[in-house]
Design an enzyme around this catalytic site. Structure first.
Site, short mmCIF file in Angstrom:
data_model
loop_
_atom_site.label_atom_id
_atom_site.label_comp_id
_atom_site.label_asym_id
_atom_site.label_seq_id
_atom_site.Cartn_x
_atom_site.Cartn_y
_atom_site.Cartn_z
N GLU A 238 0.84 -1.21 0.00
CA GLU A 238 0.00 0.00 0.00
C GLU A 238 0.87 1.26 0.00
O GLU A 238 2.09 1.18 0.20
CB GLU A 238 -0.94 0.00 1.20
CG GLU A 238 -0.22 0.00 2.54
CD GLU A 238 -0.76 1.01 3.53
OE1 GLU A 238 -1.04 2.15 3.11
OE2 GLU A 238 -0.85 0.67 4.72
N LYS B 119 -2.51 -0.48 15.37
CA LYS B 119 -1.79 0.51 16.17
C LYS B 119 -2.45 0.71 17.52
O LYS B 119 -3.67 0.75 17.63
CB LYS B 119 -1.77 1.85 15.43
CG LYS B 119 -0.90 1.84 14.21
CD LYS B 119 -0.95 3.18 13.53
CE LYS B 119 -1.15 3.08 12.06
NZ LYS B 119 -2.36 2.64 11.51
N1 PSU Z 1 0.04 1.78 9.14
C1 PSU Z 1 1.09 2.64 9.25
N2 PSU Z 1 0.96 3.89 8.77
C2 PSU Z 1 -0.18 4.28 8.14
C3 PSU Z 1 -1.27 3.36 8.01
C4 PSU Z 1 -1.10 2.14 8.54
O1 PSU Z 1 2.12 2.30 9.79
O2 PSU Z 1 -0.22 5.40 7.67
C5 PSU Z 1 -2.50 3.75 7.25
C6 PSU Z 1 -3.00 2.53 6.48
O3 PSU Z 1 -3.01 2.85 5.12
C7 PSU Z 1 -4.40 2.33 6.99
C8 PSU Z 1 -4.79 3.74 7.35
O4 PSU Z 1 -5.23 1.73 6.03
O5 PSU Z 1 -3.60 4.23 7.99
C9 PSU Z 1 -6.00 3.79 8.22
O6 PSU Z 1 -6.50 5.09 8.22
P1 PSU Z 1 -7.99 5.37 8.79
O7 PSU Z 1 -7.87 5.07 10.26
O8 PSU Z 1 -8.25 6.83 8.51
O9 PSU Z 1 -8.91 4.44 8.07
#
Ligand code: PSU
Ligand code: MN
Length: 316
Positions: free
Chosen positions: A30, A164
Site C-alpha cells: 500500500e 496501532k
Molecule cells: N500503518 C502505518 N501507517 C499508516 C497506516 C497504517 O504504519 O499510515 C495507514 C494505512 O493505510 C491504513 C490507514 O489503512 O492508515 C488507516 O486510516 P484510517 O484510520 O483513517 O482508516
C-alpha cells in the site's frame, strides 16, 4: 479470483501482469504508509526497501496507488518519489478511490482501498504496517476505519503487525470477529500492537509457518469464504517499543488530538506524526522495521501458496 474484466481505469505494470498470468507469486504494497504515514525521505527509502525485500523472498512486488487518475498496480520508481514528497497526494480509502479516478488526481491507497484493488487484479496477499480499526471513543465519534469493512468483504490476506495502539484494540478484534475475518497470530498467541509485540489480548488463531498460512488461505478460498484474513506478525524484538512505554506516548497524543479537534481521515496521520516527535523518532524506526518484516513474510507466504497449489495440481 477473477482477473478478466479489469476496469479501464486500472493499469497493471508489465512485470505484475506477466507474474499473475504465469501464476507466479505477487505481493501488493500500500502507499498511504508512504505518503501519509512516514516523513520524507525515509518513506521513499522504506517503500523501495519493501519492493526489494519482496523480490528477495521470491515474489513480484506490486505497489498500488492512483497516479493522475489511473489505478496503478505496480508503480515506477520515480512515482514512489512523487508519492513520498508531493503535497497534493490524496489519502484514498474506499470512499475516495473513484473520486481520484474521476478527477484525474493522484492518491495513496489505504489498506481498504489496496485490498479492493488487489481483489480486482487477482492478487491474494498484501503487506502493510498496521490495519486501521475502531478508534478510541468510537462510541461517541463513530470513527471506525473502512479497513474493517474491506476486511469483512474482500478475500485478500493482509500481513501486518496487528493494529496501532492508538486504536481501541479490544473493539477492533470484536468487529473483525463479527465480520468473519480470520485473525491469525503469526508465531504468537497474542495479538501484537504494532510498535509492541504484546497487547495483552489473545490472538483468535495461531499459525507458525508460511506453509501453514498458505494452506489456510487455500482452504478459505476453496470453501468460498468472502471475508479477508489478517496475519498479525509481531515487530522484531530488537525494534519494539515496550507497551507500557508506548501507552504513555499514545495517551498524550490522543489527548492532544482531541483538544485540537482532529477527526476523520486526518486523525491517523496526525497521531503518527505526533508520536514521531514524542518518541524522538523511535516510532519511525520501529515502523520501518515492522513493515519490512511484514513484506518478507508476505513474500514467503505468496511463494508457499504457489507451491501448495502446484502440489495439489490446481495450478493457476
Ligand atoms: N500503518 C502505518 N501507517 C499508516 C497506516 C497504517 O504504519 O499510515 C495507514 C494505512 O493505510 C491504513 C490507514 O489503512 O492508515 C488507516 O486510516 P484510517 O484510520 O483513517 O482508516
Ligand atoms: Mn477514520
Amino acid at each position: 479470483m477473477r482477473r478478466s474484466g479489469l476496469p479501464g481505469a486500472f493499469e497493471l505494470a508489465a512485470e505484475v501482469r506477466e507474474a499473475l498470468a504465469a501464476g507466479a507469486p505477487v505481493v501488493a504494497l500500500e502507499t498511504t504508509i508512504l505518503s501519509h504515514g512516514m516523513p520524507y525521505p525515509q518513506n521513499v527509502a522504506t517503500a523501495r526497501s519493501l519492493e526489494r525485500i519482496v523480490r528477495e523472498a521470491g515474489a513480484v512486488p506490486a505497489t498500488i496507488a492512483v497516479i493522475g487518475g489511473r489505478v496503478r498496480i505496480g508503480v515506477e520508481d520515480a512515482e514512489l518519489e512523487l508519492l513520498g514528497c508531493a503535497s497534493d497526494i490524496l489519502k484514498l480509502s474506499l470512499a475516495d478511490l473513484a473520486y481520484a479516478v474521476s478527477t484525474g488526481r493522484s492518491g495513496a491507497t489505504t489498506v481498504a482501498a489496496t485490498m479492493f484493488c488487489c481483489a480486482r487484479a487477482g492478487i491474494e496477499i498484501f503487506a502493510t504496517g498496521g490495519i486501521g480499526g475502531v478508534h478510541r471513543g468510537a462510541e461517541r465519534t463513530m470513527d471506525v476505519s473502512a479497513d474493517l469493512e474491506a476486511l469483512a468483504r474482500t478475500p485478500v490476506a493482509v500481513v501486518c503487525a496487528g493494529a496501532k495502539a492508538i486504536l481501541d484494540l479490544p473493539k477492533t478484534l470484536e468487529v473483525l470477529e463479527t465480520h468473519g475475518v480470520a485473525v491469525v497470530g503469526y508465531c504468537t498467541d497474542e495479538f501484537p500492537a504494532f510498535w509492541s509485540r504484546r497487547s495483552g489480548l489473545h490472538a483468535p488463531l495461531r499459525l507458525d509457518s508460511p506453509a501453514a498460512v498458505a494452506h489456510l488461505l487455500r482452504v478459505r478460498r476453496e470453501v468460498g469464504l468472502q471475508s479477508g484474513t489478517v496475519i498479525a506478525n509481531p515487530i522484531p524484538a530488537e525494534s519494539e517499543i515496550p507497551p507500557e512505554e508506548m501507552a504513555a506516548f499514545v495517551e498524550v497524543a490522543a489527548g492532544e488530538a482531541k483538544r485540537a479537534g482532529i477527526t476523520g481521515k486526518a486523525l491517523t496521520p496526525w497521531l503518527l506524526g505526533r508520536l514521531l516527535a514524542l518518541t524522538s523518532g523511535r516510532s519511525l524506526i520501529a515502523n520501518i522495521a515492522l513493515v519490512q518484516e511484514n513484506a518478507r513474510l508476505a513474500g514467503e507466504i505468496a511463494c508457499a501458496l504457489r507451491v501448495s497449489e502446484s502440489r495439489s495440481g490446481r495450478g493457476v
